[in-house]
Design a protein around this motif. Sequence first.
Motif, short mmCIF file in Angstrom:
data_model
loop_
_atom_site.label_atom_id
_atom_site.label_comp_id
_atom_site.label_asym_id
_atom_site.label_seq_id
_atom_site.Cartn_x
_atom_site.Cartn_y
_atom_site.Cartn_z
N GLU A 164 3.34 -11.42 -14.71
CA GLU A 164 3.52 -10.89 -16.06
C GLU A 164 2.57 -11.58 -17.06
OE1 GLU A 164 5.74 -12.46 -14.23
OE2 GLU A 164 6.96 -13.86 -15.38
N ALA A 165 2.19 -12.83 -16.76
CA ALA A 165 1.26 -13.53 -17.66
C ALA A 165 -0.16 -13.01 -17.46
CB ALA A 165 1.31 -15.03 -17.39
N VAL A 166 -0.52 -12.72 -16.21
CA VAL A 166 -1.85 -12.13 -15.95
C VAL A 166 -1.94 -10.78 -16.65
CG1 VAL A 166 -3.44 -11.32 -14.15
CG2 VAL A 166 -2.00 -13.32 -13.72
N GLU A 167 -0.86 -10.02 -16.55
CA GLU A 167 -0.84 -8.71 -17.21
C GLU A 167 -0.96 -8.86 -18.73
OE1 GLU A 167 1.99 -5.87 -15.88
OE2 GLU A 167 1.11 -4.38 -17.22
N GLN A 168 -0.28 -9.87 -19.26
CA GLN A 168 -0.38 -10.05 -20.72
C GLN A 168 -1.80 -10.45 -21.12
OE1 GLN A 168 2.49 -12.60 -22.67
NE2 GLN A 168 1.58 -12.18 -24.68
N ASP A 169 -2.42 -11.33 -20.33
CA ASP A 169 -3.81 -11.69 -20.64
C ASP A 169 -4.68 -10.44 -20.62
OD1 ASP A 169 -3.57 -14.36 -21.22
OD2 ASP A 169 -3.91 -15.02 -19.15
N TRP A 170 -4.47 -9.59 -19.62
CA TRP A 170 -5.25 -8.36 -19.51
C TRP A 170 -5.03 -7.46 -20.74
CZ3 TRP A 170 -9.09 -5.95 -17.27
CH2 TRP A 170 -9.15 -4.56 -17.39
N ARG A 171 -3.77 -7.26 -21.09
CA ARG A 171 -3.47 -6.36 -22.21
C ARG A 171 -3.95 -6.94 -23.54
NH1 ARG A 171 -1.83 -2.10 -20.21
NH2 ARG A 171 -0.46 -2.04 -18.40
N ASP A 172 -3.84 -8.27 -23.68
CA ASP A 172 -4.26 -8.91 -24.94
C ASP A 172 -5.77 -8.90 -25.11
OD1 ASP A 172 -1.66 -9.56 -25.67
OD2 ASP A 172 -1.81 -11.67 -25.08
N TRP A 173 -6.48 -9.24 -24.04
CA TRP A 173 -7.91 -9.55 -24.17
C TRP A 173 -8.85 -8.42 -23.75
CZ3 TRP A 173 -9.78 -14.07 -26.37
CH2 TRP A 173 -8.81 -15.04 -26.66
N SER A 174 -8.45 -7.59 -22.79
CA SER A 174 -9.41 -6.58 -22.29
C SER A 174 -9.83 -5.56 -23.35
CB SER A 174 -8.87 -5.87 -21.04
OG SER A 174 -7.73 -5.10 -21.36
N PRO A 175 -9.00 -5.26 -24.38
CA PRO A 175 -9.49 -4.34 -25.40
C PRO A 175 -10.75 -4.84 -26.13
CG PRO A 175 -7.10 -4.53 -25.55
CD PRO A 175 -7.57 -5.59 -24.58
N PHE A 176 -11.00 -6.15 -26.05
CA PHE A 176 -12.18 -6.70 -26.73
C PHE A 176 -13.43 -6.65 -25.85
CE2 PHE A 176 -8.59 -8.79 -28.83
CZ PHE A 176 -8.87 -8.46 -30.16
N VAL A 177 -13.26 -6.29 -24.58
CA VAL A 177 -14.40 -6.30 -23.66
C VAL A 177 -15.26 -5.05 -23.92
CG1 VAL A 177 -15.13 -6.27 -21.24
CG2 VAL A 177 -13.16 -7.66 -21.95
N ALA A 178 -16.54 -5.29 -24.10
CA ALA A 178 -17.48 -4.22 -24.46
C ALA A 178 -17.66 -3.23 -23.31
CB ALA A 178 -18.83 -4.86 -24.80
N ALA A 179 -18.18 -2.05 -23.61
CA ALA A 179 -18.55 -1.09 -22.56
C ALA A 179 -19.53 -1.77 -21.61
CB ALA A 179 -19.17 0.14 -23.19
N GLN A 180 -19.33 -1.58 -20.33
CA GLN A 180 -20.10 -2.25 -19.27
C GLN A 180 -19.79 -3.74 -19.17
OE1 GLN A 180 -21.80 -0.26 -17.22
NE2 GLN A 180 -21.16 1.40 -18.56
N GLY A 181 -18.83 -4.21 -19.97
CA GLY A 181 -18.44 -5.62 -19.90
C GLY A 181 -17.65 -5.92 -18.65
N ILE A 182 -17.48 -7.21 -18.39
CA ILE A 182 -16.92 -7.64 -17.10
C ILE A 182 -15.69 -8.53 -17.30
CG2 ILE A 182 -17.46 -9.32 -15.26
CD1 ILE A 182 -20.21 -7.99 -15.10
N VAL A 183 -14.70 -8.32 -16.42
CA VAL A 183 -13.54 -9.22 -16.36
C VAL A 183 -13.43 -9.73 -14.91
CG1 VAL A 183 -11.06 -9.50 -16.72
CG2 VAL A 183 -12.34 -7.90 -18.15
N ALA A 184 -13.33 -11.05 -14.76
CA ALA A 184 -13.17 -11.63 -13.43
C ALA A 184 -11.77 -12.26 -13.34
CB ALA A 184 -14.24 -12.68 -13.19
N PHE A 185 -11.10 -11.99 -12.23
CA PHE A 185 -9.78 -12.57 -11.97
C PHE A 185 -9.91 -13.56 -10.82
CE2 PHE A 185 -9.00 -8.39 -13.72
CZ PHE A 185 -7.91 -8.56 -14.56
N HIS A 186 -9.39 -14.77 -11.02
CA HIS A 186 -9.43 -15.74 -9.92
C HIS A 186 -8.08 -15.75 -9.21
CE1 HIS A 186 -9.97 -19.84 -8.04
NE2 HIS A 186 -10.98 -19.12 -7.60
N ASP A 187 -8.08 -16.14 -7.93
CA ASP A 187 -6.86 -16.17 -7.11
C ASP A 187 -6.26 -14.77 -7.00
OD1 ASP A 187 -6.96 -19.00 -6.81
OD2 ASP A 187 -6.09 -19.22 -8.81
#
Length: 182
Positions: A109-132
């Motif tokens: 649920e914390a990973v999901e919250q990080d995704w929901r909180d922060w991914s809207p700021f990621v630019a088009a063609q931007g990248i998100v990396a998840f560890h583990d």
Amino acid sequence: MAQHTEAEHRALEKHVRGCKSVVEIGVAEGASAVALQTAMHPEGALYLVDPFHLSRVPMLNFLRRAARSVVSNTRGLRIVWIESFSHDAVRGWSQPIDFLLIDGDHREEAVEQDWRDWSPFVAAQGIVAFHDARLFAGGWTSLDYGPVRFVDRMFRNASCDWSILDEVDSLVVVRRKGRREC
Ligand SMILES: C[S@@+](CC[C@H](N)C(=O)[O-])C[C@H]1O[C@@H](n2cnc3c(N)ncnc32)[C@H](O)[C@@H]1O
């Protein structure tokens, strides 16, 4: 002390190359931050988000000291330390992100919250990396790891505006195709 493999280190360097606005959630001793600072755009800004709350001796906080000693303002890079939980840090956030590494609280649920909180700021063609976030031969992850569960649910068999760009050991790298939310 690195909490990731050499192959993951190289993959972080590869995917952050040229990025100017880089955010890492979960810094610990700073090993992955070193990969980011080494390869990102030399005139960019690296935002490092970690409350460093896990130290057994808060007065000394060796975790924070270790991170601060290995990450340094080299090559004109701007390093911004944000000593907060990611869900607090995002409240004052307003700028676009080229590369986001999610490696903080590993509960699903914390990973999901990080995704929901922060991914809207990621630019088009931007990248998100998840560890583990995936299983690999000889690795430490399992199917009940929060990041594994979240990535499997969100990016495998799902049609959304993000696609998996790369997978290296426990690292899963996704890229935004367009502007629509997932
Ligand atoms: C697995 S370690 C990060 C390892 C680091 N990225 C590396 O590869 O060297 C997780 C870190 O996340 C931090 N953390 C835990 N919850 C957090 C949150 N909500 N926001 C930011 N950091 C968090 C912890 O303090 C810890 O230092």
